[in-house]
Design a protein around this motif. Structure first.
Motif, PDB file in Angstrom:
ATOM      1  N   LYS A   1       0.833  -1.205   0.000  1.00  0.00           N
ATOM      2  CA  LYS A   1       0.000   0.000   0.000  1.00  0.00           C
ATOM      3  C   LYS A   1       0.865   1.252   0.000  1.00  0.00           C
ATOM      4  N   ARG A   2       2.015   1.164   0.671  1.00  0.00           N
ATOM      5  CA  ARG A   2       2.913   2.318   0.704  1.00  0.00           C
ATOM      6  C   ARG A   2       3.374   2.677  -0.723  1.00  0.00           C
ATOM      7  N   LYS A   3       3.735   1.650  -1.483  1.00  0.00           N
ATOM      8  CA  LYS A   3       4.209   1.909  -2.845  1.00  0.00           C
ATOM      9  C   LYS A   3       3.070   2.390  -3.743  1.00  0.00           C
ATOM     10  N   LEU A   4       1.909   1.798  -3.575  1.00  0.00           N
ATOM     11  CA  LEU A   4       0.773   2.236  -4.398  1.00  0.00           C
ATOM     12  C   LEU A   4       0.452   3.699  -4.102  1.00  0.00           C
ATOM     13  N   LEU A   5       0.514   4.044  -2.817  1.00  0.00           N
ATOM     14  CA  LEU A   5       0.257   5.435  -2.409  1.00  0.00           C
ATOM     15  C   LEU A   5       1.278   6.372  -3.054  1.00  0.00           C
ATOM     16  N   GLU A   6       2.515   5.923  -3.075  1.00  0.00           N
ATOM     17  CA  GLU A   6       3.572   6.742  -3.666  1.00  0.00           C
ATOM     18  C   GLU A   6       3.336   6.953  -5.173  1.00  0.00           C
ATOM     19  N   LEU A   7       2.885   5.917  -5.849  1.00  0.00           N
ATOM     20  CA  LEU A   7       2.600   6.048  -7.291  1.00  0.00           C
ATOM     21  C   LEU A   7       1.476   7.047  -7.538  1.00  0.00           C
ATOM     22  N   VAL A   8       0.461   6.977  -6.670  1.00  0.00           N
ATOM     23  CA  VAL A   8      -0.701   7.848  -6.844  1.00  0.00           C
ATOM     24  C   VAL A   8      -0.358   9.282  -6.449  1.00  0.00           C
ATOM     25  N   LYS A   9       0.201   9.449  -5.235  1.00  0.00           N
ATOM     26  CA  LYS A   9       0.489  10.800  -4.746  1.00  0.00           C
ATOM     27  C   LYS A   9       1.585  11.470  -5.565  1.00  0.00           C
TER      28      LYS A   9
ATOM     29  N   GLY B   1       1.911  11.273  -8.666  1.00  0.00           N
ATOM     30  CA  GLY B   1       1.444  11.559 -10.021  1.00  0.00           C
ATOM     31  C   GLY B   1       2.021  10.622 -11.072  1.00  0.00           C
ATOM     32  N   ARG B   2       2.530   9.461 -10.647  1.00  0.00           N
ATOM     33  CA  ARG B   2       3.101   8.521 -11.624  1.00  0.00           C
ATOM     34  C   ARG B   2       2.008   7.816 -12.410  1.00  0.00           C
TER      35      ARG B   2
ATOM     36  N   ARG C   1      -2.634   7.897 -12.991  1.00  0.00           N
ATOM     37  CA  ARG C   1      -3.683   8.904 -13.031  1.00  0.00           C
ATOM     38  C   ARG C   1      -4.602   8.909 -11.810  1.00  0.00           C
ATOM     39  N   GLY C   2      -4.349   8.072 -10.835  1.00  0.00           N
ATOM     40  CA  GLY C   2      -5.207   8.027  -9.639  1.00  0.00           C
ATOM     41  C   GLY C   2      -5.306   6.595  -9.154  1.00  0.00           C
ATOM     42  N   TRP C   3      -6.050   6.396  -8.053  1.00  0.00           N
ATOM     43  CA  TRP C   3      -6.220   5.060  -7.486  1.00  0.00           C
ATOM     44  C   TRP C   3      -6.873   4.095  -8.462  1.00  0.00           C
ATOM     45  N   ASP C   4      -7.637   4.635  -9.411  1.00  0.00           N
ATOM     46  CA  ASP C   4      -8.328   3.762 -10.357  1.00  0.00           C
ATOM     47  C   ASP C   4      -7.626   3.745 -11.710  1.00  0.00           C
ATOM     48  N   ASP C   5      -6.360   4.108 -11.721  1.00  0.00           N
ATOM     49  CA  ASP C   5      -5.619   4.008 -12.979  1.00  0.00           C
ATOM     50  C   ASP C   5      -5.639   2.540 -13.425  1.00  0.00           C
ATOM     51  N   PRO C   6      -6.054   2.300 -14.669  1.00  0.00           N
ATOM     52  CA  PRO C   6      -6.209   0.910 -15.119  1.00  0.00           C
ATOM     53  C   PRO C   6      -4.919   0.088 -15.127  1.00  0.00           C
ATOM     54  N   ARG C   7      -3.780   0.722 -14.890  1.00  0.00           N
ATOM     55  CA  ARG C   7      -2.537  -0.057 -14.808  1.00  0.00           C
ATOM     56  C   ARG C   7      -2.262  -0.585 -13.415  1.00  0.00           C
TER      57      ARG C   7
ATOM     58  N   LEU D   1      11.113   3.016  -8.292  1.00  0.00           N
ATOM     59  CA  LEU D   1      10.369   3.868  -9.224  1.00  0.00           C
ATOM     60  C   LEU D   1      11.076   3.970 -10.586  1.00  0.00           C
ATOM     61  N   ASP D   2      12.395   3.752 -10.586  1.00  0.00           N
ATOM     62  CA  ASP D   2      13.130   3.787 -11.850  1.00  0.00           C
ATOM     63  C   ASP D   2      12.664   2.686 -12.793  1.00  0.00           C
ATOM     64  N   GLY D   3      12.065   1.662 -12.218  1.00  0.00           N
ATOM     65  CA  GLY D   3      11.630   0.532 -13.041  1.00  0.00           C
ATOM     66  C   GLY D   3      10.313   0.752 -13.760  1.00  0.00           C
TER      67      GLY D   3
END
Ligand code: ATP
Ligand code: MG
Length: 569
Positions: free
Chosen positions: A272-280, A282-283, A285-291, A494-496
């Motif tokens: 969850k920490r990593k998912l939060l980092e992706l969302v916050k 801006g990596r 488009r949001g929690w519901d980004d289809p990726r 995140l580089d990956g």
């Protein structure tokens, strides 16, 4: 859930439940729970736990509680609570009236703590958080006892009362269990039960300034609810002796804890920490980004609840951490979509075709099959006219061997329509192919030649005058590496991230029936994959997400695995 879904069973968790019912350790009903911490959105890993807990409850005619483990007010939000409920329901499970919150038990947990203090099994410690850590010792060295460890019970009761009353600043005191500072299991070295935290809680507001730790709240919450089987992930195996100690010391109902390996998937992250980092960050488009592997991301992408449940049933539960191949998830998804999803014609990268011998102004409504897997799905009409679009990559002016699609002089079939022959190629001033001049054979209406002549390719197409413009979003893996958590030294996970994981195709052309597409509707674009209408769609401008391609990679991966290929971990 439908009756036809694959049944799980025969796993070691269910064996444990069977055993407990046989030996009479627990009477029915079997009671399980799914206990999310409301500090993020649910992901496919949670789905594994949800399917297991609700699935066992259903198999044994028991029940499964939804319990929010909301003991950490600094990270938890109502937004997450609402989203979690929505996602569990979407996945197809129902907790009925059994929605609970660890915060409902704050008073009970506090009483339990006083019971331990009275029994000389807990004490107020004045060490700072850093000192508590420093006293803890290591795996090889025993810890040191706190100088406050042997306070008399009366003094502990008084200090604990004053902690609750808000007399002390944050971080100055904790309540700790008095167990064993030399215990080989670090979790039993006088763990903290309460800390002072001046934080407002989403449910209890400012009623409390001391909050129970997760370890103190979790097992007792299970006990209070009469949970029989407390199913959790492997990292809690080492906490089990502590939970046992608490329940024994309190003399209360003692659930059985059974641990299983969490789900990891290739090419994605699940913490969850990593998912939060992706969302916050801006990596995405949001929690519901289809990726994302979040349930809302997957829903937006077009995953169905039944596909996710089938996947969870298929992977089962084990005691060993591993990383499941993403291809298996996609295989389960295709199996599910293949059965029920209507087929339509859509062209991602249109190349204009003029059918020279087809009369100007004429339009035919040709019959197209909605789903060859499901005769009951019937047929629909698609318009055919003189100017069409075909997929640009279905044409090559100079074809390599084994390219059977359009090329000058070659005859192919247009799906549900006619045989078509390419006669001439039109280019712009830069030499780019912009149009094909073709002819059709009127005798081949429906796609078969009465003289029995064969063609080697069948192409999808749309009528230019009737097609709708659409945006189509194509997705690749968020991370190209199989295990994005495994990072080279000096690099960040995140580089990956794969910058090509989203490709937006702005100028797609789709058959007119798709004007009726509503967010969440599923389609198979023939030859291109499964797609789902996105919430960004409007009637004049549909937007589709590619859910998954048609190409099954799982068979290949499974074969490699069977041949003893290295399992990823
Ligand atoms: P994180 O470690 O990322 O914070 P978590 O496990 O703390 O995740 P919770 O909200 O506490 O997240 O999880 C709720 C339930 O879901 C727990 O019982 C947990 O064991 C289970 N769970 C979480 N992640 C997975 C996973 N990847 N596979 C299986 N079960 C999981
Ligand atoms: Mg947790």
């Amino acid at each position: 859930m439908s009756e036809s879904e694959p049944k799980t069973g025969g796993d070691f968790v269910r064996e444990g439940v069977d055993e407990d019912l046989r030996t009479g350790r627990f009477a029915r009903p079997v009671v399980t729970r799914f206990p999310p911490e409301p500090n993020g959105y649910l992901h496919i890993g949670h789905a594994k736990s949800i399917c297991l807990n609700f699935g066992i409850a259903a198999d044994y005619g028991g029940r499964c509680h939804l319990r929010f483990d909301d003991t950490n007010p600094t990270r938890e939000e109502q937004e997450y609570i609402d989203a979690i409920k929505e996602d569990v329901r979407w996945l197809g499970f129902d907790w009925g009236e059994h929605e609970y919150h660890a915060s409902d038990y704050f008073e009970r947990l506090h009483e339990f703590a006083i019971q331990l203090v009275r029994a000389g099994k807990a004490y107020v410690c004045d060490l700072s958080p850093d000192d508590v850590r420093a006293h803890r010792g290591t795996l090889t060295a025993p810890g040191r006892e706190s100088p406050w460890r042997n306070r008399p019970a009366e003094e502990n009761l008084d200090l604990f009362r004053r902690m609750r009353a808000g007399e002390f600043p944050e971080g100055t005191r904790t309540l700790r269990a008095k167990i064993d500072m030399a215990h080989p299991n670090l979790n039993l070295r006088d763990p903290v039960l309460y800390r002072i935290l001046r934080a407002s809680h989403p449910r209890t507001g400012s009623a409390w300034c001391i909050y129970p730790t997760y370890d103190w709240a979790h097992g007792q919450s299970d006990s209070i609810e009469g949970i029989t089987h407390s199913i959790c992930t492997l990292e809690f195996e080492d906490h089990r002796p502590l939970y046992d100690w608490f329940l024994e010391a309190l003399g209360v109902h003692h659930p059985r804890q059974i641990e299983f390996a969490r789900l990891n998937l290739t090419h994605t992250v699940m913490s969850k920490r990593k998912l939060l980092e992706l969302v916050k960050g801006g990596r995405v488009r949001g929690w519901d980004d289809p990726r994302l592997p979040t349930l809302r991301g997957m829903r937006r992408r077009g995953y169905t609840p039944s596909a996710i449940r089938a996947f969870c049933a298929r992977i089962g539960v084990t005691k060993f951490n591993s990383r499941t191949e993403f291809e298996l998830l996609e295989y389960c998804l295709r199996e599910d979509l293949n059965r029920a999803v209507p087929r339509v014609l859509a062209v991602l990268r249109p190349l204009r075709v003029v059918v020279e011998n087809y009369p100007e102004g004429k339009v035919e409504e040709l019959e197209a099959i909605n789903n060859p897997e499901d005769p009951a799905a019937g047929t629909r009409r698609v318009p055919f006219s003189r100017v069409l679009y075909v997929e640009a990559e279905d044409f090559m002016e100079v074809p390599p061997p084994k390219f059977y699609r359009l090329t000058p002089g070659r005859e192919v079939r247009l799906r549900y329509a006619y045989f078509l022959t390419c006669r001439e190629v039109v280019k712009d001033s830069t030499g780019r192919v912009v149009e094909l001049r073709c002819t059709y054979d009127p005798a081949t209406r429906g796609g078969d030649a009465p003289d029995g002549r064969k063609v080697k390719a069948t192409l999808h197409w749309v009528s230019a005058a009737h097609a709708l413009d659409a945006e189509v979003r194509l997705y690749g893996h968020l991370f190209s590496a199989q295990n994005p958590d495994d990072v080279e030294e000096g690099k960040s996970w995140l580089d990956g991230l794969d910058p090509a994981s989203l490709e937006v195709v702005a100028g797609a052309k789709v058959e007119p029936s798709l004007a009726a597409a509503r967010a969440g509707d599923h389609y198979q674009f023939e030859r291109l994959g499964y797609f789902a209408a996105d919430p960004d769609s409007t009637p004049d401008h549909p937007v589709f997400n590619r859910t998954v391609t048609l190409r099954d990679e799982w068979a290949k991966v499974a074969k490699r695995q069977a041949a003893g290929g290295a399992a990823t971990s």
